[in-house]
Design an enzyme around this catalytic site. Structure first.
Site, PDB file in Angstrom:
ATOM      1  N   PHE A 129      42.493  24.620  40.563  1.00  0.00           N
ATOM      2  CA  PHE A 129      43.035  25.149  39.821  1.00  0.00           C
ATOM      3  C   PHE A 129      43.962  23.576  39.767  1.00  0.00           C
ATOM      4  O   PHE A 129      44.259  23.462  40.604  1.00  0.00           O
ATOM      5  CB  PHE A 129      43.396  26.299  39.610  1.00  0.00           C
ATOM      6  CG  PHE A 129      44.477  26.726  38.407  1.00  0.00           C
ATOM      7  CD1 PHE A 129      43.255  27.331  37.232  1.00  0.00           C
ATOM      8  CD2 PHE A 129      45.430  26.187  38.067  1.00  0.00           C
ATOM      9  CE1 PHE A 129      44.113  27.723  35.803  1.00  0.00           C
ATOM     10  CE2 PHE A 129      46.406  26.733  37.041  1.00  0.00           C
ATOM     11  CZ  PHE A 129      45.961  27.361  35.920  1.00  0.00           C
ATOM     12  N   ASP A 201      44.041  30.625  48.141  1.00  0.00           N
ATOM     13  CA  ASP A 201      44.439  30.578  47.128  1.00  0.00           C
ATOM     14  C   ASP A 201      43.669  31.906  46.038  1.00  0.00           C
ATOM     15  O   ASP A 201      42.990  31.739  46.165  1.00  0.00           O
ATOM     16  CB  ASP A 201      44.621  29.386  45.411  1.00  0.00           C
ATOM     17  CG  ASP A 201      44.844  29.585  44.132  1.00  0.00           C
ATOM     18  OD1 ASP A 201      44.429  30.792  43.648  1.00  0.00           O
ATOM     19  OD2 ASP A 201      45.655  28.903  43.571  1.00  0.00           O
ATOM     20  N   TYR A 226      49.168  38.438  37.623  1.00  0.00           N
ATOM     21  CA  TYR A 226      49.092  38.713  36.387  1.00  0.00           C
ATOM     22  C   TYR A 226      48.040  38.798  35.963  1.00  0.00           C
ATOM     23  O   TYR A 226      48.297  39.348  34.865  1.00  0.00           O
ATOM     24  CB  TYR A 226      50.410  37.462  35.487  1.00  0.00           C
ATOM     25  CG  TYR A 226      50.088  36.534  35.332  1.00  0.00           C
ATOM     26  CD1 TYR A 226      48.915  36.053  35.055  1.00  0.00           C
ATOM     27  CD2 TYR A 226      50.775  35.725  36.273  1.00  0.00           C
ATOM     28  CE1 TYR A 226      48.967  34.599  35.163  1.00  0.00           C
ATOM     29  CE2 TYR A 226      50.328  34.409  35.995  1.00  0.00           C
ATOM     30  CZ  TYR A 226      49.334  33.466  36.448  1.00  0.00           C
ATOM     31  OH  TYR A 226      49.475  32.418  35.805  1.00  0.00           O
ATOM     32  N   LYS A 227      46.719  38.117  36.689  1.00  0.00           N
ATOM     33  CA  LYS A 227      45.156  37.736  36.568  1.00  0.00           C
ATOM     34  C   LYS A 227      44.715  39.889  36.327  1.00  0.00           C
ATOM     35  O   LYS A 227      44.934  40.685  35.682  1.00  0.00           O
ATOM     36  CB  LYS A 227      44.879  37.328  36.784  1.00  0.00           C
ATOM     37  CG  LYS A 227      45.411  36.258  36.202  1.00  0.00           C
ATOM     38  CD  LYS A 227      45.008  34.499  37.027  1.00  0.00           C
ATOM     39  CE  LYS A 227      46.384  33.369  36.784  1.00  0.00           C
ATOM     40  NZ  LYS A 227      45.350  32.545  37.856  1.00  0.00           N
ATOM     41  N   ARG A 375      34.265  31.194  29.289  1.00  0.00           N
ATOM     42  CA  ARG A 375      34.836  32.225  30.990  1.00  0.00           C
ATOM     43  C   ARG A 375      34.777  33.655  30.527  1.00  0.00           C
ATOM     44  O   ARG A 375      35.497  33.626  29.214  1.00  0.00           O
ATOM     45  CB  ARG A 375      36.021  31.618  31.062  1.00  0.00           C
ATOM     46  CG  ARG A 375      35.733  31.728  32.615  1.00  0.00           C
ATOM     47  CD  ARG A 375      36.895  30.950  33.545  1.00  0.00           C
ATOM     48  NE  ARG A 375      37.908  31.210  32.398  1.00  0.00           N
ATOM     49  CZ  ARG A 375      39.619  31.684  33.166  1.00  0.00           C
ATOM     50  NH1 ARG A 375      39.336  30.549  34.637  1.00  0.00           N
ATOM     51  NH2 ARG A 375      40.758  31.524  33.180  1.00  0.00           N
TER      52      ARG A 375
END
Ligand code: PLP
Length: 416
Positions: A129, A201, A226-227, A375
Site C-alpha cells: 500500500f 502491516d 476502521y477496516k 476488489r
C-alpha cells in the site's frame, strides 16, 4: 451447479449468522467494502452519545481520571490483543497506521544501527500500500546516508532478497490489492535467520484472518481499526511491539504522552518503559472510544470460526463468478490456495473502474484499485452466503448487458 437454495441453506446452518444483527446495515445495499471502511456496529451511536454528553459534556476535564481517558490507548490495545496473538501490555491504539509505521520502522532501524551498523537496507514490496513506501522514503530522508529502500516484485522473491545487508523487512500480511496472505511464521523465521527484523502491516488481516504475532515471533506490527474491525472512519490505528525489544523501545515522535512521567513537566524526554512509549500527543478520545464497539463483536466469537466462514464465502464468490460470468473477461487476482488467501477477492477487468461504478449504482458496493482491479471485501460478521449469490448476479448482469459502457460510470471521483 451452485444454486440460490444452497446459499440460503448455508445461511441457515451458519453459526455466525446472528452477529449480523449487531450491525446497522442500510436496506437494499450489498456491502462488499468492509475491507476499506467497516460497517456501523449498532452500539456505536449510543457509545458516541455517552462519550460526548456524559464524559465530555458533564464530566469535562475530570474524564481524564474519572472515565480513564488517559489509559484508553492501552485498554484498547489489551482488548484487541486476543485478535493478534498478543499478551497484555503489548499493544496500543493510537494515531494512524502511517504514523505508527514511521515509529516502528524507525525503532527497528535504530535497534539494528546499534547492533549491526552495516545493515542499511529496508526491504519492502513494490505492491505495498503506497503510504507504507512513502513513510519509509520519508524516514530514509532523515537517516544517515547509505540507507536505501529495496523493493521485491513478488512474494517468491523474498528469500533471495533478504541478505546480510538487510536491516528491516516491512511486509503487508495480506496484500491490499491481490489478497495474497503471507505465512507470517515462515517469513519471520527466514528474516531472523538472516539477522534482520520483521515489521508487519496488518491493515487487511486484523479481523480478517487469525494472527499470532507472538507465536510467529514477529518484531513489530501496525494496522487499521476502521477496516475489518469496524472502528469507524479514521479511527485510530493499532501498534504492537514484541516485549523482547522493550529495553530498546525508542521512537522519534517523542511527545509528552510517551513520557514516563508526563505530569512532571520535565525539560528532558524520558520514555515510558512500556508500550506507552509509542504514544505521541493527546488522543482523539471520541473516535477512539468507538473502537471497542467493533472489537467487542469479534470477542463474542473467535478468529478460527471467522476464518472458516471467510474461506467458505470467498470460495463461493470465486466459484459463482466462474459459473455465472465465464467468458466476460474477468481474471482472478486472488490466490486460490487457502494458505495464501486473505478475506477479499479481486478480479481484473479492462473496464474495472466502470464495472465497479455500475455495481454501486445497483447497490453492490465494492471498490477499485489501479490497475484494473475490482476488489470485493468479505466480512463474515455481517455478510451472508445469499449476499454473495446476489452480488454475483448483479455482476453478471452488468457484464452481460455491458452496463459499464454508460458514460456516467466512466467519470472518476477523487476517491475510487
Ligand atoms: C488502509 C491501509 C493503510 C492506511 O493507512 P492510514 O494511515 O490509515 O491512512 C496503510 N497500509 C495498508 C496496507 C492499508 O491497507
Amino acid at each position: 451447479m451452485i444454486t440460490l437454495e444452497q446459499c440460503l441453506a448455508r445461511d441457515r446452518a451458519d453459526e455466525l449468522a446472528s452477529l449480523r444483527q449487531q450491525f446497522d446495515l442500510p436496506e437494499g445495499t450489498l456491502y462488499l467494502d468492509g475491507n476499506s471502511l467497516g460497517a456501523l456496529p449498532k452500539d456505536a451511536p449510543a457509545r458516541a452519545q455517552d462519550v460526548i454528553r456524559r464524559e465530555w459534556g458533564a464530566d469535562l476535564i475530570n474524564s481524564w481520571n474519572r472515565n480513564d481517558w488517559w489509559a484508553l490507548p492501552t485498554r484498547l490495545g489489551d482488548r484487541l490483543a486476543p485478535l493478534i496473538g498478543a499478551g497484555a501490555g503489548e499493544a496500543i491504539v493510537t494515531d494512524t497506521t502511517s504514523l505508527n509505521l514511521f515509529k516502528v520502522v524507525a525503532n527497528a532501524v535504530d535497534i539494528q544501527r546499534r547492533a549491526h551498523p552495516e545493515r542499511k537496507i529496508i526491504l519492502a514490496e513494490r505492491d505495498a500500500f503506497p503510504t507504507d513506501l512513502y513513510v519509509i522514503q520519508g524516514l530514509i530522508g532523515l537517516l544517515d546516508r547509505g540507507y536505501t529502500l529495496r523493493l521485491i516484485d513478488r512474494p517468491e522473491d523474498l528469500d533471495a532478497a533478504v541478505t546480510g545487508q538487510t536491516a528491516v523487512v516491512v511486509l503487508s500480511h495480506v496484500n491490499y490489492r491481490t489478497g495474497y496472505l503471507y505465512d507470517m511464521r515462515a517469513v519471520d523465521e527466514l528474516v531472523h535467520a538472516r539477522g534482520a527484523l520483521a515489521v508487519w502491516d496488518l491493515c487487511h488481516s486484523i479481523g480478517a484472518v487469525p494472527i499470532d504475532l507472538k507465536g510467529a515471533d514477529a518484531d513489530f506490527a501496525i494496522g487499521c481499526t476502521y477496516k475489518y474491525l469496524n472502528g469507524g472512519p479514521g479511527a485510530p490505528a493499532m501498534l504492537w511491539a514484541h516485549p523482547r525489544h522493550r529495553a530498546d523501545f525508542r521512537q522519534p515522535l517523542s511527545g509528552w504522552w510517551g513520557h514516563a512521567r508526563p505530569f512532571d513537566m520535565a525539560v528532558d524526554y524520558v520514555p515510558d518503559p512500556g508500550i506507552r512509549s509509542f504514544l505521541c500527543g493527546t488522543q482523539p478520545i471520541v473516535s477512539m472510544s468507538l473502537v471497542a464497539c467493533g472489537v467487542d463483536i469479534f470477542l463474542q466469537t473467535g478468529m478460527e470460526k471467522i476464518r472458516r466462514k471467510s474461506l467458505a464465502l470467498t470460495d463461493l464468490f470465486i466459484e459463482l463468478v466462474e459459473q455465472e460470468c465465464a467468458g466476460q473477461g474477468l481474471a482472478l487476482e486472488t490466490p486460490l490456495d487457502h494458505a495464501h488467501r486473505g478475506s477479499h477477492v479481486s478480479f481484473r477487468h479492462p473496464q474495472g473502474y466502470a464495472v465497479v461504478q455500475a455495481l454501486i449504482a445497483r447497490g453492490v458496493i465494492g471498490d477499485y484499485r489501479e490497475p484494473e482491479v475490482m476488489r470485493f471485501g468479505i466480512t463474515p460478521l455481517y455478510l451472508r452466503f445469499v449476499d454473495v449469490w446476489e452480488a454475483v448476479q448483479h455482476l453478471k448482469a452488468v457484464l452481460a448487458r455491458r452496463e459499464w459502457e454508460r458514460d456516467e460510470f466512466r467519470e472518476r471521483g477523487l476517491v475510487t
